[in-house]
Design an enzyme around this catalytic site. Sequence first.
Site, PDB file in Angstrom:
ATOM      1  N   LEU A  31      10.254   3.327  -5.408  1.00 22.18           N
ATOM      2  CA  LEU A  31       9.754   4.394  -5.941  1.00 22.18           C
ATOM      3  C   LEU A  31      10.588   5.742  -5.508  1.00 22.18           C
ATOM      4  CD1 LEU A  31       5.837   3.693  -5.698  1.00 22.18           C
ATOM      5  CD2 LEU A  31       7.560   2.938  -7.416  1.00 22.18           C
ATOM      6  N   ARG A  74       7.605  19.020   0.234  1.00 19.55           N
ATOM      7  CA  ARG A  74       7.440  19.551   1.761  1.00 19.55           C
ATOM      8  C   ARG A  74       9.041  19.768   2.336  1.00 19.55           C
ATOM      9  NH1 ARG A  74       3.033  15.293   3.339  1.00 19.55           N
ATOM     10  NH2 ARG A  74       3.881  14.351   1.671  1.00 19.55           N
TER      11      ARG A  74
END
Length: 461
Positions: free
Chosen positions: A10, A17
Site C-alpha cells: 500500500l 505528517r
Amino acid sequence: MRADTAAIVLAAGKGTRFRSELAKVLHTAAGRTLVGHVLAALEPLGLGQVVVVVGHQADAVREELAASGLANVTTVDQTEQRGTGHAVQQAVPALADGIERVLVLPGDAPLLTTRWLEQLLDDGAAHGGAMFTSRLDDPTGYGRVLREDDGTVTGVVEQRDATEEQLAIEEINAGMYLFARSGLAAALERLDDDNSQGELYLTDVVALQAEAGTPLAATAAPGEVIAGVNDRAQLADAAAELRRRHLHHLMAEVGVTVEDPTTTYLDVDVEVARDAVLRPGTILAAGTRIGERTVVGPHSHLTACEVGADATVESTRADQAVIGDAATVGPFAHLRPGTHLGSRSKVGAYVETKNARLGDGTKAPHLAYLGDVTVGERANIACGVIVVNYDGQVKSHTTIGDGAFIGCDTMLVSPVTIGEGAYTAAGSTITDDVPDGALAIARARQTTKEGWVARRRGTGG
Ligand code: UD1
Ligand code: CA
C-alpha cells in the site's frame, strides 16, 4: 519459490505528517526509498506477484518501482484514498490466477526483514492467515488487537474508535498481514465505512475472518522490525536502524573493522571487503565498493566509488571515482566523476581531479587541478600543476606520457600532449606539444637589478 503467493504493497497515501512535496514512500533512508526497502525485503521470497497500490504522485512511484529492477512488480491506481481496505480492494482484481495467498504490507515500513516475513508466511500457512502484532511501551496511534480469553484474535480497533478500556491494550496491529486469497476477497466485499474516519478499514477484515471461523494467527514481532515511518523524525530513526544493521553485518559476517559505528554512515547497498577499516567520520553512499584491507577515513565521503584493495583514502571527497589497489588518496583530495586512479598511484593534499585517468604508480602529491587528462604510468605531477582544460567555451583534453615529469606550477593549456619521459620546467605555461624525452621551458627569463632598492629610496649610489 512461492509462486502461489502475492504481495500487495500500500503506497497511495500522501504522508501528510511529512509536510513534503514528495510522496512519503519516495523519501530515502540509508540510500533507498521507503518502498524500495519493502520490495528489497520481499525479493528473496520469490513471490509470484507484487502489486503496488499507487495514488499520490503515482507516476513518480511507478518510475521508482521500474528503477528498482524487480521482476513481477505491477501497479494499480487508487485515485481517491478511501482507506486501507479500499486500497486492497483496488489490488485484488489484479491478482493472477493461481495466487492463493496474499501478503498485505504498507509501503512505509522500511525495517521489515525477509526473515520476519518468512515467519509470517509460516504462521499464516497453519491458520486462516496471520498478522504481525507487537507490544509497544507507547501504543499511541496504532490499532489495538482484540482477543478472546482463549487468545483467539477477534479484531482490531483503531485508536480513534477505541474505548478507554481498549486503549489500555498494549498489543498493537502492525498493519502487515498474510491472508488466504478467498477469505480476503470475501471479507473485502463486506467492508463498510461506519467508523470515525468514514473510511474502509482493512483492519475490519481481521474481525470478519474470526467471524468466518478462520481467525488470523498473531505473529509477535519486535517494534524495530514493524515500525512504520510517518514523519521525518521516524525517518531518521529508521535510517539509523538500517545503518546499524548494515554495519553489524559487515563487522560480524564479513570481518570489517568499524572504529566508530556512531559516526560511520553507510548506505545499505555499500559493499566493504574483509579486513577493510572504516575510520570515524566516514560516509559511503550509492553502491560504493571498498576492497580488502583498504583504510577509509577519518572523514572521507565517497559516493558511487570503486576502491581496490590495500588503498588508503583519508579525508577525501570522491564521487564516481575508481581508485586502484594500494593507491593513496588524501588528505584533502577531491575526486570528481570520471576519475580513475591506477594501482599504487597517489593523489595528495588539495588535488582536484575530474575526468582524469592516472596510470599505475603515477603521483600528484600536492596542490593540483587535473581535469580532462590522461596520464600514463609512473609520471610525476609536481606541486601547483594545473591542466587548463577550459577556454571559456569548450573543454579540451591533455595527454601525459609514461614517466613524464611535470614541474611545479606548470600550466598545461589543453589540448596538449606531453611525451614519454618528457620534463616541463617549473613555472612553464605549456601551449605546444612536448616530444618524448624533451625538456620544455616556457617562461620569461629572470632579470636581476643589482642595487635597485637603494636607488629607489634615493639613499645609495
Ligand atoms: C494502519 C492500521 C492500524 C495499524 C497501523 C500500523 C488501518 C485502518 N489501520 O493505520 O491498525 O496499527 O496501520 O502502522 O488499516 N494507504 C493507501 N490508501 C489509503 C489509505 C492508506 O494506500 O486509502 C496506505 C498508506 O500510504 C500507508 C498504508 O496504507 O502506506 C497505511 O495507511 P495509514 O494511513 O498510515 O494507516 P494507519 O493510520 O497508520
Ligand atoms: Ca502508518
